[in-house]
Design a protein around this motif. Structure first.
Motif, PDB file in Angstrom:
ATOM      1  N   LYS A 105      -4.335 -45.968 -23.847  1.00 32.14           N
ATOM      2  CA  LYS A 105      -4.922 -46.605 -22.640  1.00 32.14           C
ATOM      3  C   LYS A 105      -6.241 -46.046 -22.899  1.00 32.14           C
ATOM      4  O   LYS A 105      -6.807 -45.015 -23.220  1.00 32.14           O
ATOM      5  CB  LYS A 105      -4.361 -45.922 -21.357  1.00 32.14           C
ATOM      6  N   ALA A 106      -7.513 -47.057 -22.536  1.00 29.45           N
ATOM      7  CA  ALA A 106      -8.634 -46.714 -22.690  1.00 29.45           C
ATOM      8  C   ALA A 106      -9.173 -46.876 -21.273  1.00 29.45           C
ATOM      9  O   ALA A 106      -8.951 -47.950 -20.619  1.00 29.45           O
ATOM     10  CB  ALA A 106      -9.481 -47.553 -23.780  1.00 29.45           C
ATOM     11  N   GLU A 107     -10.219 -46.463 -20.804  1.00 30.82           N
ATOM     12  CA  GLU A 107     -10.968 -46.739 -19.528  1.00 30.82           C
ATOM     13  C   GLU A 107     -12.406 -46.462 -19.630  1.00 30.82           C
ATOM     14  O   GLU A 107     -12.822 -45.560 -20.416  1.00 30.82           O
ATOM     15  CB  GLU A 107     -10.379 -45.587 -18.473  1.00 30.82           C
ATOM     16  N   LEU A 108     -13.217 -47.173 -18.915  1.00 27.29           N
ATOM     17  CA  LEU A 108     -14.512 -47.050 -18.808  1.00 27.29           C
ATOM     18  C   LEU A 108     -14.712 -46.885 -17.423  1.00 27.29           C
ATOM     19  O   LEU A 108     -14.292 -47.572 -16.498  1.00 27.29           O
ATOM     20  CB  LEU A 108     -15.315 -48.316 -19.177  1.00 27.29           C
ATOM     21  N   LYS A 109     -15.295 -45.847 -17.156  1.00 29.77           N
ATOM     22  CA  LYS A 109     -15.632 -44.976 -15.836  1.00 29.77           C
ATOM     23  C   LYS A 109     -17.032 -45.309 -15.370  1.00 29.77           C
ATOM     24  O   LYS A 109     -18.055 -44.983 -16.178  1.00 29.77           O
ATOM     25  CB  LYS A 109     -15.407 -43.502 -15.792  1.00 29.77           C
ATOM     26  N   GLY A 110     -17.258 -45.949 -14.139  1.00 23.74           N
ATOM     27  CA  GLY A 110     -18.565 -46.501 -13.712  1.00 23.74           C
ATOM     28  C   GLY A 110     -18.950 -47.907 -14.000  1.00 23.74           C
ATOM     29  O   GLY A 110     -20.180 -48.172 -13.910  1.00 23.74           O
ATOM     30  N   THR A 111     -17.998 -48.494 -14.634  1.00 22.04           N
ATOM     31  CA  THR A 111     -18.339 -50.085 -15.073  1.00 22.04           C
ATOM     32  C   THR A 111     -17.383 -50.804 -14.673  1.00 22.04           C
ATOM     33  O   THR A 111     -16.122 -50.462 -14.482  1.00 22.04           O
ATOM     34  CB  THR A 111     -18.587 -49.948 -16.570  1.00 22.04           C
TER      35      THR A 111
END
Length: 165
Positions: A105-111
């Motif tokens: 799982k990959a996440e971009l926080k703040g976007t």
């Protein structure tokens, strides 16, 4: 129809990549806008998370894998000059990974993610990137898919803010 969808997806990917790359010029690409770090991808079936941050934006990669020994992987994060796009790439620089991934799982926080793609093989030594099939990974909240345990590269681009006229 499949060919048209793939062509459109490829054009969209190229557009986002060009937009991101064109916002960086070598003179202004500094440590506060780009970062590449090496990390150990560890097998053993245990869930691990690796993350890197630039300003208020963070990329995190969570995975579990089996087989083989540790592999050296890279994570690159970058912020465009106008602060409008944040990118993250996670990959094995030697090409194909020999680990068997049970999950990722990959996440971009703040976007808000605008583009993402995953690959079973990275372009190295005259080889080409080999993208996972669309049914093997999902962009969004769901983790359902027919993932075949092969992963060697993941790229994501997120929009950092909403502009209005």
């Amino acid at each position: 129809m499949d060919r048209e969808i793939k062509f459109c997806a490829l054009n969209l990917a190229a557009l986002f990549a060009f937009a991101l790359i064109s916002t960086f010029d070598s003179a202004s690409a500094s440590a506060d806008r780009t970062k590449t770090v090496e990390f150990n991808m560890k097998p053993g079936g245990v869930v691990h998370t690796f993350a890197e941050k630039i300003r208020d934006y963070e990329c995190s990669f969570t995975y579990a894998s089996q087989g083989g020994t540790n592999e050296q992987w890279l994570m690159s994060v970058g912020l465009s000059d106008d602060d409008g796009l944040f990118s993250c790439s996670v990959w094995r620089p030697q090409g194909k990974s020999y680990l068997f991934f049970t999950q990722f799982k990959a996440e971009l926080k703040g976007t808000k993610i605008e583009y993402a793609n995953a690959y079973s093989q990275t372009a190295v030594g005259g080889q080409s990137d080999v993208a996972l099939k669309p049914e093997e990974f999902v962009v969004g909240d769901s983790t359902d898919g027919k993932f075949r345990a092969e992963l060697s590269k993941l790229t994501m681009i997120g929009r950092t803010r909403h502009d209005e006229l």
